[in-house]
Motif scaffolding. Structure first.
Motif, short mmCIF file in Angstrom:
data_model
loop_
_atom_site.label_atom_id
_atom_site.label_comp_id
_atom_site.label_asym_id
_atom_site.label_seq_id
_atom_site.Cartn_x
_atom_site.Cartn_y
_atom_site.Cartn_z
N PRO A 21 0.84 -1.20 0.00
CA PRO A 21 0.00 0.00 0.00
C PRO A 21 0.88 1.26 0.00
CG PRO A 21 -0.02 -1.05 2.17
CD PRO A 21 0.79 -1.92 1.26
N ALA A 22 0.42 2.27 -0.68
CA ALA A 22 1.12 3.57 -0.65
C ALA A 22 0.73 4.25 0.66
CB ALA A 22 0.72 4.42 -1.83
N ALA A 23 1.74 4.78 1.35
CA ALA A 23 1.48 5.45 2.63
C ALA A 23 0.56 6.66 2.42
CB ALA A 23 2.78 5.87 3.27
N THR A 24 0.79 7.39 1.35
CA THR A 24 -0.03 8.54 1.00
C THR A 24 -0.18 8.53 -0.52
OG1 THR A 24 1.90 9.98 0.75
CG2 THR A 24 0.86 9.93 2.93
N GLN A 25 -1.03 9.38 -1.02
CA GLN A 25 -1.15 9.52 -2.47
C GLN A 25 0.15 10.12 -2.97
OE1 GLN A 25 -3.59 8.53 -4.51
NE2 GLN A 25 -2.57 9.29 -6.32
N PRO A 26 0.93 9.35 -3.74
CA PRO A 26 2.24 9.86 -4.17
C PRO A 26 2.10 11.04 -5.13
CG PRO A 26 1.81 7.68 -5.10
CD PRO A 26 0.66 8.02 -4.24
N GLN A 27 3.06 11.92 -5.04
CA GLN A 27 3.13 13.06 -5.94
C GLN A 27 4.56 13.12 -6.47
OE1 GLN A 27 1.80 16.78 -4.35
NE2 GLN A 27 2.53 17.95 -6.09
N ALA A 28 4.70 13.07 -7.80
CA ALA A 28 6.02 13.11 -8.41
C ALA A 28 6.70 14.43 -8.07
CB ALA A 28 5.93 12.93 -9.92
N PRO A 29 8.00 14.38 -7.72
CA PRO A 29 8.69 15.60 -7.33
C PRO A 29 9.00 16.54 -8.48
CG PRO A 29 10.22 13.76 -7.29
CD PRO A 29 8.85 13.18 -7.58
N GLY A 30 8.94 16.06 -9.72
CA GLY A 30 9.33 16.89 -10.86
C GLY A 30 10.83 16.99 -10.93
N PRO A 31 11.37 17.56 -12.02
CA PRO A 31 12.82 17.63 -12.17
C PRO A 31 13.50 18.59 -11.22
CG PRO A 31 11.74 18.70 -14.01
CD PRO A 31 10.66 18.07 -13.17
N TRP A 32 12.76 19.56 -10.69
CA TRP A 32 13.29 20.46 -9.67
C TRP A 32 12.10 21.08 -8.95
CZ3 TRP A 32 14.17 21.59 -14.90
CH2 TRP A 32 13.41 22.63 -15.42
#
Length: 188
Positions: free
Chosen positions: A171-182
């Protein structure tokens, strides 16, 4: 939300199924001089869209120490001089080479470059001891990908002759959010 991770392997170079040449001319070269700055650039520019975050806290020295290990190589795909993607080979486990990181910058996805780059990376993984005397012969190449990675990743690995040897779901701990390149990078 659940995250699925697929662990793939190839245990014979004869299993490699090469991809065709991409329509766009691509040059693939080894970055022969270890460069923490360059590898971190590739890692964040490509992995930022796919939740790669484990190396974000690495210091310059940690990058340098990792890249200086015998059997660690970075292979870069370029289109007209612009980096398009990379494959990082890690051969420090005896008899095994891991494709530690593999991916394309988003603007180069969907052009056949990924299949070609993976073909070249697998060929170089099988011949890693030729470039690093003292490493034992390669018995197996491994890679893992997960449901947070690019949508073509798993299919590309399988199309090149890699097979799934293990699957894990968590299970994912939270809804993941991609960090982006910076931080703060917004794409249209």
């Amino acid at each position: 939300m659940e995250i699925t991770t697929w662990y793939l392997e190839q245990d014979d170079p004869a299993l490699l199924r090469p991809a065709g040449q991409p329509a766009t001319p691509v040059t693939i070269t080894r970055a022969e001089l270890p460069s923490p700055e360059f590898n971190r650039y590739l890692y964040t520019a490509i992995g930022g869209d796919w939740f790669w975050s484990d190396r974000l806290p690495w210091t310059w020295q940690q990058w340098q120490d990792y890249l200086d290990q015998p059997g660690v190589e970075t292979w870069v795909a370029s289109v007209r001089g612009t980096p398009a993607g990379y494959a990082e080979l890690d051969g420090h486990s005896p008899g095994e080479v891991e494709i530690a990181y593999f991916g394309l910058l988003s603007r180069f996805a969907g052009q056949g470059i990924g299949g070609h780059l993976l073909t070249v990376a697998l060929r170089h993984a099988w011949t890693l001891p030729e470039r690093h005397p003292g490493l034992p012969p390669v018995r197996r190449i491994t890679v893992n990908t997960c449901s947070l990675d690019g949508p073509a990743a798993l299919a590309n690995y399988q199309a090149r002759g890699m097979r799934i040897h293990r699957t894990a779901t968590r299970p994912a701990a939270t809804q993941p959010q991609a960090p982006g390149p910076w931080p703060g990078a917004e794409r249209p």
